[in-house]
Scaffold this motif. Sequence first.
Motif, PDB file in Angstrom:
ATOM      1  N   GLU A   1       0.800  -1.224   0.000  1.00 21.75           N
ATOM      2  CA  GLU A   1       0.000   0.000   0.000  1.00 21.75           C
ATOM      3  C   GLU A   1       0.835   1.278   0.000  1.00 21.75           C
ATOM      4  N   LYS A   2       1.944   1.232   0.795  1.00 22.19           N
ATOM      5  CA  LYS A   2       2.723   2.461   0.938  1.00 22.19           C
ATOM      6  C   LYS A   2       3.945   2.514   0.022  1.00 22.19           C
ATOM      7  N   ALA A   3       4.000   1.602  -0.940  1.00 21.43           N
ATOM      8  CA  ALA A   3       5.212   1.506  -1.766  1.00 21.43           C
ATOM      9  C   ALA A   3       5.567   2.849  -2.405  1.00 21.43           C
ATOM     10  N   ILE A   4       4.570   3.521  -2.950  1.00 24.98           N
ATOM     11  CA  ILE A   4       4.862   4.773  -3.662  1.00 24.98           C
ATOM     12  C   ILE A   4       5.268   5.865  -2.673  1.00 24.98           C
ATOM     13  N   ASP A   5       4.538   5.955  -1.552  1.00 26.46           N
ATOM     14  CA  ASP A   5       4.867   6.975  -0.537  1.00 26.46           C
ATOM     15  C   ASP A   5       6.274   6.783   0.010  1.00 26.46           C
TER      16      ASP A   5
END
Length: 473
Positions: free
Chosen positions: A29-33
């Motif tokens: 879920e937080k890969a991009i952030d």
Amino acid sequence: MSLALNDTICAVATPPGQGGIGIVRLSGEKAIDVAAQIVRLRGKQDLKDVTPRGLCHADLIEVAAAADRAGSARCIDDALVVVMPSPHSYTGEDVVEIHCHGGPFLLERVCEQLIALGARLAQPGEFTRRAFLNGKLDLAQAEAVLDTIRAKTANGLRMAQEQLQGTLSKEIDGLRERLIGLLAHLEAAIDFTEEDITFVSGEALTGQLEQAVAVLVRLADSATEGRIFRDGLTTAIIGRPNVGKSSLLNALLRTDRAIVTAIPGTTRDVLEEAVNIRGIPVRLFDTAGLRETDDPVEHEGIARSLKTLGEADLVLLVLDGSVPLTEEDRDLIRRCREMNLLLVVNKIDLGPGLPVELFDEDRPHGGTVRTVRISAKTGAGLDDLRDTIRSMFVRPDFEPNEAAVVTTLRHRTCVLNAADALRRSLQSVQEHLSNEFIAMDLRGAIDALGEITGAVTTDDILERIFSEFCIGK
Ligand SMILES: Nc1nc2c(ncn2[C@@H]2O[C@H](COP(=O)(O)OP(=O)(O)OP(=O)(O)O)[C@@H](O)[C@H]2O)c(=O)[nH]1
Ligand SMILES: [Mg+2]
């Protein structure tokens, strides 16, 4: 081990060691952030807004300096970054790949930073496990990912690719669907025993069950070739001292790998080398010549030869074709009676070699025995040796890309279990037992097939499969 699906994982996806390029992969879920905090795009836009699956040029910056994004953050490398938003990614989650220079320290540094920013180091096979859990791949396809990575010959690669594309899964799923349909009829018949309706005739049931068993038998048979092309053949070269075992190893490898001398007892240790023989990945083991000896070093070497012999799929028993067969040769032939044995009559450049009839009384039981005549010195007969090895394990009409092939013991066991269950069902039909009995075994077969593609699975099975992967896969 808890492998929650809601956290973000990262790992170096390229092999350890130095390389031109190294890739760090992030998924969750937080890969991009998380990635955005160490990636400063040259185009100045936000990582969230880049074109999906397109490469972007970026600077990688130090976490310590990352807070000060506008300022003079320290750059540790320049990189190409690709963002693959869910669901169109390998894992089905948001995935970011950072392609930087392939330095082990640098890659570790990048991972460390991602972990400091909230990602977790991935477990072995966790990316592929997520792909499976998110429905991007079924279990047989996930296993084919590993086979693709490990393939050693063109045939192995082709079979892995077929499995990855779903050839095996389609065949298994199709069969499973038909059996589920059959089960539904049986269950309807069980539910409505009072009524006088025939949902499926005994004849139709027999026909369908027999047909399913035939498909499973063909699949189980394909496992011989499947396993050989996937795992290869463990092949022991054995024989008396000085018959030319090491010369044969060298000839097959086309190098001077092993020491060859005219002194009996030259080879003391077991040498292992990999070679591609007619598309089969072969692990060749050259061993110490077998004879009675008081020399402790040679004695140990011989013990190792015998251990190697015990673990071999194929034995190349080398005989000196320039002299008559000795009692030791006969002992060895007898010792290999249960094995797949290829008698290699060597040194035919010195004479015509031993007649095959000599071996009649020692004909093996169990395994296959074949004879070839070669000269490790001149190379005569080596092509025949290669052809013979292939023909001992691969049917002449075998084509790896024609139909679904079973390549692993796990799949073969499931196929055999399913076939056994169906045979029990058939027997219940023939003995006119009640539909409950027929249905029970039919359910067993459906579950066994489901284990192949992962429609039916346990944590235990998943653990076993994905622990074979390396971190980053
Ligand atoms: N003429 C002839 N000589 C050979 C051939 N193969 C091997 N030799 C010779 O036989 C001798 C023994 O060869 P090796 O390959 O060392 O035999 P080995 O079976 O590995 O022997 P150990 O390691 O001692 O058990 C060497 O002098 C080789 O040159 C062959 O095909 N023709
Ligand atoms: Mg030797």
